[in-house]
Design a protein around this motif. Sequence first.
Motif, PDB file in Angstrom:
ATOM      1  N   ALA A 114       0.791  -1.229   0.062  1.00 56.68           N
ATOM      2  CA  ALA A 114      -0.074   0.025  -0.095  1.00 56.68           C
ATOM      3  C   ALA A 114       0.837   1.422   0.018  1.00 56.68           C
ATOM      4  CB  ALA A 114      -0.958   0.073   1.270  1.00 56.68           C
ATOM      5  N   SER A 115       0.410   2.116  -0.766  1.00 56.65           N
ATOM      6  CA  SER A 115       1.149   3.670  -0.682  1.00 56.65           C
ATOM      7  C   SER A 115       0.910   4.334   0.678  1.00 56.65           C
ATOM      8  CB  SER A 115       0.620   4.301  -1.914  1.00 56.65           C
ATOM      9  OG  SER A 115       0.820   5.580  -1.691  1.00 56.65           O
ATOM     10  N   PRO A 116       2.222   4.846   1.071  1.00 56.12           N
ATOM     11  CA  PRO A 116       2.066   5.502   2.737  1.00 56.12           C
ATOM     12  C   PRO A 116       1.146   6.652   2.402  1.00 56.12           C
ATOM     13  CG  PRO A 116       4.070   4.938   2.039  1.00 56.12           C
ATOM     14  CD  PRO A 116       3.279   4.588   0.853  1.00 56.12           C
ATOM     15  N   SER A 117       1.055   7.431   1.691  1.00 52.49           N
ATOM     16  CA  SER A 117       0.437   8.641   1.566  1.00 52.49           C
ATOM     17  C   SER A 117      -1.174   8.342   1.137  1.00 52.49           C
ATOM     18  CB  SER A 117       0.491   9.454   0.138  1.00 52.49           C
ATOM     19  OG  SER A 117       0.668   8.764  -1.253  1.00 52.49           O
ATOM     20  N   ALA A 118      -1.470   7.330   0.545  1.00 50.68           N
ATOM     21  CA  ALA A 118      -2.914   6.775   0.420  1.00 50.68           C
ATOM     22  C   ALA A 118      -3.373   6.076   1.455  1.00 50.68           C
ATOM     23  CB  ALA A 118      -3.024   5.726  -0.778  1.00 50.68           C
ATOM     24  N   ALA A 119      -2.556   5.332   2.452  1.00 49.66           N
ATOM     25  CA  ALA A 119      -2.904   4.756   3.780  1.00 49.66           C
ATOM     26  C   ALA A 119      -3.024   6.186   4.722  1.00 49.66           C
ATOM     27  CB  ALA A 119      -1.545   3.951   4.118  1.00 49.66           C
ATOM     28  N   TYR A 120      -2.436   7.232   4.755  1.00 48.91           N
ATOM     29  CA  TYR A 120      -2.551   8.089   5.656  1.00 48.91           C
ATOM     30  C   TYR A 120      -4.062   8.653   5.215  1.00 48.91           C
ATOM     31  CZ  TYR A 120      -1.564  12.611   7.939  1.00 48.91           C
ATOM     32  OH  TYR A 120      -1.668  13.615   8.847  1.00 48.91           O
ATOM     33  N   GLY A 121      -4.345   8.855   4.072  1.00 49.33           N
ATOM     34  CA  GLY A 121      -5.716   9.384   3.630  1.00 49.33           C
ATOM     35  C   GLY A 121      -6.810   8.695   4.139  1.00 49.33           C
ATOM     36  N   ASN A 126      -9.738  12.015   4.305  1.00 49.44           N
ATOM     37  CA  ASN A 126     -11.264  11.572   3.557  1.00 49.44           C
ATOM     38  C   ASN A 126     -11.073  10.364   2.520  1.00 49.44           C
ATOM     39  OD1 ASN A 126     -12.683  13.400   4.898  1.00 49.44           O
ATOM     40  ND2 ASN A 126     -12.033  15.420   3.874  1.00 49.44           N
ATOM     41  N   GLY A 127      -9.974   9.683   2.616  1.00 42.76           N
ATOM     42  CA  GLY A 127      -9.436   8.695   1.782  1.00 42.76           C
ATOM     43  C   GLY A 127     -10.441   7.556   1.948  1.00 42.76           C
ATOM     44  N   ALA A 128     -10.691   6.795   0.740  1.00 41.29           N
ATOM     45  CA  ALA A 128     -11.771   5.590   0.657  1.00 41.29           C
ATOM     46  C   ALA A 128     -10.948   4.491  -0.277  1.00 41.29           C
ATOM     47  CB  ALA A 128     -12.922   6.098   0.152  1.00 41.29           C
ATOM     48  N   HIS A 129      -9.641   4.289  -0.199  1.00 38.76           N
ATOM     49  CA  HIS A 129      -8.891   3.417  -0.772  1.00 38.76           C
ATOM     50  C   HIS A 129      -9.154   1.895  -0.661  1.00 38.76           C
ATOM     51  CE1 HIS A 129      -6.883   7.167  -1.191  1.00 38.76           C
ATOM     52  NE2 HIS A 129      -6.697   6.893  -2.696  1.00 38.76           N
ATOM     53  N   GLY A 130      -9.411   1.724   0.854  1.00 43.34           N
ATOM     54  CA  GLY A 130      -9.746   0.597   1.547  1.00 43.34           C
ATOM     55  C   GLY A 130      -8.473  -0.299   1.944  1.00 43.34           C
ATOM     56  N   ILE A 131      -7.061   0.400   1.972  1.00 40.68           N
ATOM     57  CA  ILE A 131      -5.708  -0.331   2.109  1.00 40.68           C
ATOM     58  C   ILE A 131      -5.234   0.017   3.437  1.00 40.68           C
ATOM     59  CG2 ILE A 131      -5.266  -0.018  -0.411  1.00 40.68           C
ATOM     60  CD1 ILE A 131      -3.768   2.337   0.196  1.00 40.68           C
ATOM     61  N   ALA A 132      -6.029   0.858   4.389  1.00 40.25           N
ATOM     62  CA  ALA A 132      -5.332   1.010   5.753  1.00 40.25           C
ATOM     63  C   ALA A 132      -6.546   1.453   6.616  1.00 40.25           C
ATOM     64  CB  ALA A 132      -4.406   2.156   5.492  1.00 40.25           C
ATOM     65  N   GLU A 133      -6.342   1.498   8.024  1.00 38.81           N
ATOM     66  CA  GLU A 133      -7.542   1.395   8.896  1.00 38.81           C
ATOM     67  C   GLU A 133      -6.667   2.296  10.012  1.00 38.81           C
ATOM     68  OE1 GLU A 133      -9.551  -2.051   9.956  1.00 38.81           O
ATOM     69  OE2 GLU A 133      -7.426  -3.416  10.593  1.00 38.81           O
ATOM     70  N   LYS A 134      -7.628   2.960  10.699  1.00 35.92           N
ATOM     71  CA  LYS A 134      -7.173   3.543  11.984  1.00 35.92           C
ATOM     72  C   LYS A 134      -7.567   2.643  13.144  1.00 35.92           C
ATOM     73  CE  LYS A 134      -7.945   7.798  14.856  1.00 35.92           C
ATOM     74  NZ  LYS A 134      -8.490   9.241  14.717  1.00 35.92           N
ATOM     75  N   VAL A 135      -6.773   2.275  14.112  1.00 31.92           N
ATOM     76  CA  VAL A 135      -7.027   1.148  14.888  1.00 31.92           C
ATOM     77  C   VAL A 135      -6.227   1.424  16.207  1.00 31.92           C
ATOM     78  CG1 VAL A 135      -7.226  -0.833  13.312  1.00 31.92           C
ATOM     79  CG2 VAL A 135      -4.999  -0.394  14.512  1.00 31.92           C
ATOM     80  N   LEU A 136      -6.888   1.141  17.204  1.00 27.01           N
ATOM     81  CA  LEU A 136      -5.879   1.193  18.683  1.00 27.01           C
ATOM     82  C   LEU A 136      -4.729   0.638  18.677  1.00 27.01           C
ATOM     83  CD1 LEU A 136      -8.982   0.431  21.289  1.00 27.01           C
ATOM     84  CD2 LEU A 136      -7.531   2.687  21.144  1.00 27.01           C
ATOM     85  N   MET A 137      -3.751   1.243  19.176  1.00 30.75           N
ATOM     86  CA  MET A 137      -2.295   0.557  19.303  1.00 30.75           C
ATOM     87  C   MET A 137      -2.327  -0.704  19.908  1.00 30.75           C
ATOM     88  SD  MET A 137       1.163   1.825  20.779  1.00 30.75           S
ATOM     89  CE  MET A 137       1.566   3.239  19.686  1.00 30.75           C
ATOM     90  N   SER A 138      -3.409  -0.988  20.770  1.00 35.15           N
ATOM     91  CA  SER A 138      -3.474  -2.390  21.510  1.00 35.15           C
ATOM     92  C   SER A 138      -3.779  -3.255  20.677  1.00 35.15           C
ATOM     93  CB  SER A 138      -4.335  -2.127  22.799  1.00 35.15           C
ATOM     94  OG  SER A 138      -5.801  -1.916  22.252  1.00 35.15           O
TER      95      SER A 138
END
Length: 350
Positions: A114-121, A126-138
């Motif tokens: 996955a592209s880091p910049s797209a993952a950041y979005g 407001n990105g909707a690439h489906g390549i990353a998710e914001k999750v709790l560190m735990s």
Amino acid sequence: RRIAFFVVMKITCILASLAYTAGWRVRVTNYSSADCSGQAGQPIIEDNPYTLPEGYVVCGSAGIRYQNFQGIITPNWTACMSFSTTSFQYECISSAPCFARESTYVCRLLASDASPSAAYGDCFGNGAHGIAEKVLMSSLQAGDNVLSAENEVSRVIANQHAEVSMYTRMINIKHSAGSLDLTPDHVLQVDGKLAPARDVVVGSILDGGKVESLSYSTDAIINALTTSGRILVAGPEGFPVVATHAPEWLAPVMLSSAGLFLTRYSLSTTLSHIFPETVQTFYNQHLEAFFAGHHASLDSIVQSMPLAALIAVVAAFDVALASAFVAYKFGSAILVIAALAFAVRKTRKA
């Protein structure tokens, strides 16, 4: 001789007790129920061990222990003592430098390419690439890929304190882009240089925002170790800042160029890449208690040695950890191979 023997044994027990309890305190919370649930009173931080009329509570490298006069011991990281209409929960407070478990979020990549910049979005925009998710560190595990900067991806070597409940004092930093909760001796980028969180003041510039206010609390801890030594962290709302995974006492070693090289290419990191699930389990079951119990002594060693010597010590320690993991992972197979070799040798001699 007998008196001298008992004196020596008493001194040994006292020293062992001090070593066991070093770096820990006891957090006591009163509940209006008999099972440590529901309405809770204001938590109180007590000395360790914490003496009770009917026994004591003590925190250490093996967790929390409650022992009454009947000799009942409960090994865990929390303990609940119940009465008819009320109860008390005892929890270990560690001096380990970490992030707040319930409020620290990271960006986990769902695809290795996955592209880091797209993952950041995806995580913070407001990105909707489906390549990353914001999750709790735990929720992180060894082998996960996370953003360590807006345009950088790092792999998680292991997630510390993922399966234990330990609490410590936190600094709650509100900055112009969001918030961050971490321990005072955790290192991050402050005004363009690496510094412990205790050095942050209103007006400080973090790698992601300007500090607007500071407060303090007691929270459970979590800390993901990454191959770059950095990780992008955020609060429940807002944008992230770049922080390190290093405590103040270890930062000069692990964040040096030699330390980062060792982190990326060490035997432990390699094993984490090959056997991520087993490495995380090994850390949870064995290394968690070891590092918790030896934090103070490791701190003293780091402060008393020059950088070159420390790098050599860390490299040797890495070999020891890797050897311990190999024995943990393949111990049964090694014993079987040794037994077969012994049997073949005996057969040949016969």
